[in-house]
Design a protein around this motif. Structure first.
Motif, mmCIF file in Angstrom:
data_model
loop_
_atom_site.group_PDB
_atom_site.id
_atom_site.type_symbol
_atom_site.label_atom_id
_atom_site.label_comp_id
_atom_site.label_asym_id
_atom_site.label_seq_id
_atom_site.Cartn_x
_atom_site.Cartn_y
_atom_site.Cartn_z
ATOM 1 N N ASN A 7 0.899 -1.162 0.035
ATOM 2 C CA ASN A 7 -0.023 0.161 0.000
ATOM 3 C C ASN A 7 0.952 1.340 -0.099
ATOM 4 O O ASN A 7 2.064 1.381 0.608
ATOM 5 N N ILE A 9 0.983 5.462 0.518
ATOM 6 C CA ILE A 9 0.200 6.689 1.023
ATOM 7 C C ILE A 9 0.837 8.079 0.416
ATOM 8 O O ILE A 9 2.031 7.992 0.288
ATOM 9 N N TYR A 28 -0.562 8.864 -8.012
ATOM 10 C CA TYR A 28 -1.405 7.894 -8.167
ATOM 11 C C TYR A 28 -1.859 6.829 -9.321
ATOM 12 O O TYR A 28 -1.730 5.652 -9.043
ATOM 13 N N LYS A 32 -0.825 2.885 -9.186
ATOM 14 C CA LYS A 32 -1.883 2.084 -9.677
ATOM 15 C C LYS A 32 -1.463 1.146 -10.619
ATOM 16 O O LYS A 32 -1.243 -0.083 -10.980
ATOM 17 N N LYS A 37 -1.444 -2.125 -4.199
ATOM 18 C CA LYS A 37 -2.744 -2.588 -3.845
ATOM 19 C C LYS A 37 -3.799 -1.487 -3.454
ATOM 20 O O LYS A 37 -4.951 -1.397 -4.236
ATOM 21 N N LYS A 38 -3.353 -0.390 -2.639
ATOM 22 C CA LYS A 38 -4.303 0.768 -2.172
ATOM 23 C C LYS A 38 -3.443 1.833 -2.258
ATOM 24 O O LYS A 38 -2.176 1.866 -1.850
ATOM 25 N N TYR A 40 -3.626 5.566 -0.466
ATOM 26 C CA TYR A 40 -4.234 6.416 0.198
ATOM 27 C C TYR A 40 -3.879 7.841 0.140
ATOM 28 O O TYR A 40 -2.667 8.133 -0.195
ATOM 29 N N TYR A 54 -7.446 10.417 6.606
ATOM 30 C CA TYR A 54 -6.842 9.891 5.450
ATOM 31 C C TYR A 54 -8.232 9.353 4.527
ATOM 32 O O TYR A 54 -9.219 9.040 5.086
ATOM 33 N N ASP A 56 -9.075 6.614 1.100
ATOM 34 C CA ASP A 56 -8.811 5.744 -0.195
ATOM 35 C C ASP A 56 -8.997 6.395 -1.309
ATOM 36 O O ASP A 56 -9.996 6.505 -1.881
ATOM 37 N N SER A 58 -8.726 5.506 -4.498
ATOM 38 C CA SER A 58 -9.581 4.994 -5.671
ATOM 39 C C SER A 58 -11.104 5.140 -5.454
ATOM 40 O O SER A 58 -11.775 4.901 -6.433
ATOM 41 N N GLU A 59 -11.451 5.503 -4.362
ATOM 42 C CA GLU A 59 -12.986 5.370 -4.195
ATOM 43 C C GLU A 59 -13.440 6.764 -4.754
ATOM 44 O O GLU A 59 -14.634 7.123 -4.900
ATOM 45 N N LEU A 105 -2.556 0.932 8.405
ATOM 46 C CA LEU A 105 -2.979 0.873 6.836
ATOM 47 C C LEU A 105 -2.236 -0.102 5.907
ATOM 48 O O LEU A 105 -2.169 -0.131 4.764
#
Ligand code: F6P
Length: 413
Positions: A7, A9, A28, A32, A37-38, A40, A54, A56, A58-59, A105
């Protein structure tokens, strides 16, 4: 599909620029694409993270259009902060709290987009991480309109602010000629203790514009009496006088010119005074002592949020430094900042590299004295040749209903 990575951040810190969100987009998208994976985002930088704020990403950033809008949105999408981490020996509990959140996280890569104060954060976090056997990689992504970061040829954000200043200075010079009446205009330009941005007012001097009459930068001690004499002389010779002055010019005793006013004093966590009021002070003095119509124009935040006139070179490089930071961190680098290295001016070629963040944090890079004329009231051709490639070409805003459209995160309020 790339190998899956841990992950990530990312945070934004310090004063914003018109292209800082392009660096966020670069971090970002590259993270990706390279299998994070994520990803933040810290809301309001390290200060917000400490408060558990913080998101996520991707949302919220879902489509290619979102990426394009993000690149073109001024200010900091995630919100920013001016927050100084304590020295490690004096504030272990602060570091423990940050690393606890990062562990929760499952963060493996930490990116911070900022200037010399923000690189202090990367320096301290990477030092703490090494001391405590953490494997998190910490990388700095450069940004500041002030262009005062060491080691890098220039900083993303500077080119666009310089382009805005060159353009608006031309427009103000044109406006000053409108009536058949003597007038003096003082332009106040940001940049804190470095004159890079103020020097960019010289870009207005071109085929169809005489440019500003004088430019005063913090690299040269400001002499108020000498300034008044020069303005008075110019005023006798021409109808309209336009002078660019840095917000950070100082008189011989070390005080900022803006401190000669009785304005309110605000000091941030890094001990920086809010610099404002230089143009107003000088314009009022000219009005009183020379006796002509004056205007004080403080470009203020306009110069760092004018995303409708970004430099394409700048916004592209802003994205690139974000991507380069991810690549380097994923390949194992830590405690570094991405720098831009100019290979040639014509054609303009610039590449990215990495640099030890310890040699960058808290250092202010000034305009070389030889790029300012002997009298200390204008820049030389070398300065102009340095800046010109950075303001080239445009990136059209995505317009809705006649205005540029932005991407915003609702928790930044
Ligand atoms: O460091 C960038 C900058 O825009 C400076 O040019 C200016 O002095 C300062 O930030 C203003 O900071 P703030 O937005 O915190 O008042």
């Amino acid at each position: 599909m790339a190998d899956l990575k841990g992950n990530v951040i990312v945070g934004q810190s310090g004063g914003p620029t018109a292209v800082i969100n392009s660096s966020l987009a670069g971090v970002y998208k590259t993270a990706k694409d390279r299998g994070a994976k994520k990803v933040y985002g810290m809301v309001h930088g390290i200060q917000g993270l400490l408060q558990g704020r913080y998101v996520d990403l991707s949302e919220h950033i879902k489509t290619d259009l979102d990426i394009e809008l993000l690149k073109r949105t001024p200010s900091a999408y995630l919100g920013s902060c001016r927050f100084k981490l304590p020295d490690i020996s004096e504030g272990r509990e602060t570091y423990d709290a940050i690393f606890e959140i990062l562990a929760k996280l499952e963060i493996e890569y930490f990116f911070y987009i900022g200037g010399n104060d923000s690189m202090d954060t990367i320096k301290k976090l990477s030092d703490y991480s090494l001391l405590n056997g953490s494997n998190i990689r910490f990388m700095g992504v450069p940004k500041t309109i002030d262009n005062d970061l060491a080691a890098t040829d220039h900083t993303p954000g500077f080119g666009s602010a310089a382009k805005y200043i060159g353009a608006i200075t031309k427009e103000v010079i044109r406006d000053g000629l409108v009536y058949d009446q003597q007038n003096v205009t003082i332009l106040e330009i940001m940049g804190r203790n470095a004159g890079w941005l103020t020097g960019a007012a010289a870009l207005a001097k071109c085929e169809d514009c005489v440019g500003p009459d004088m430019i005063f930068m913090p690299e040269v001690t400001f002499d108020v009496d000498a300034f008044m004499n020069k303005v008075a002389n110019l005023h006798e010779k021409k109808k309209s006088v336009v002078v660019a002055v840095s917000e950070g010019v100082k008189i011989a005793d070390g005080r900022y010119v803006c401190e000669l006013t009785d304005g309110i004093e605000f000091v941030d966590a890094f001990g920086h005074k809010q610099l404002t009021g230089t143009a107003r002070f000088l314009a009022e003095k000219i009005n009183r002592e020379v006796g002509c119509k004056t205007r004080a124009i403080e470009f203020n935040s306009l110069q760092r949020c004018a995303s409708h006139i970004v430099s394409r070179v700048d916004i592209t490089e802003a994205y690139q430094v974000g991507g380069a930071a991810v690549k380097e961190a994923f390949e194992g680098e830590t405690g570094k900042m991405i720098i831009l290295k100019r290979v040639s001016d014509d054609p303009y070629i610039c590449v990215t590299d990495i640099y030890d963040v310890h040699k960058v944090a808290n250092i202010e890079k000034k305009v070389p004295r030889e790029w300012i004329n002997e009298a200390g009231d204008y820049v030389t051709d070398k300065f102009v040749s340095y800046v010109k490639p950075l303001i080239q070409a445009e990136l059209t805003p995505i317009m809705t209903d006649g205005l540029p459209r932005h991407l915003y995160y609702t928790d930044v309020k």
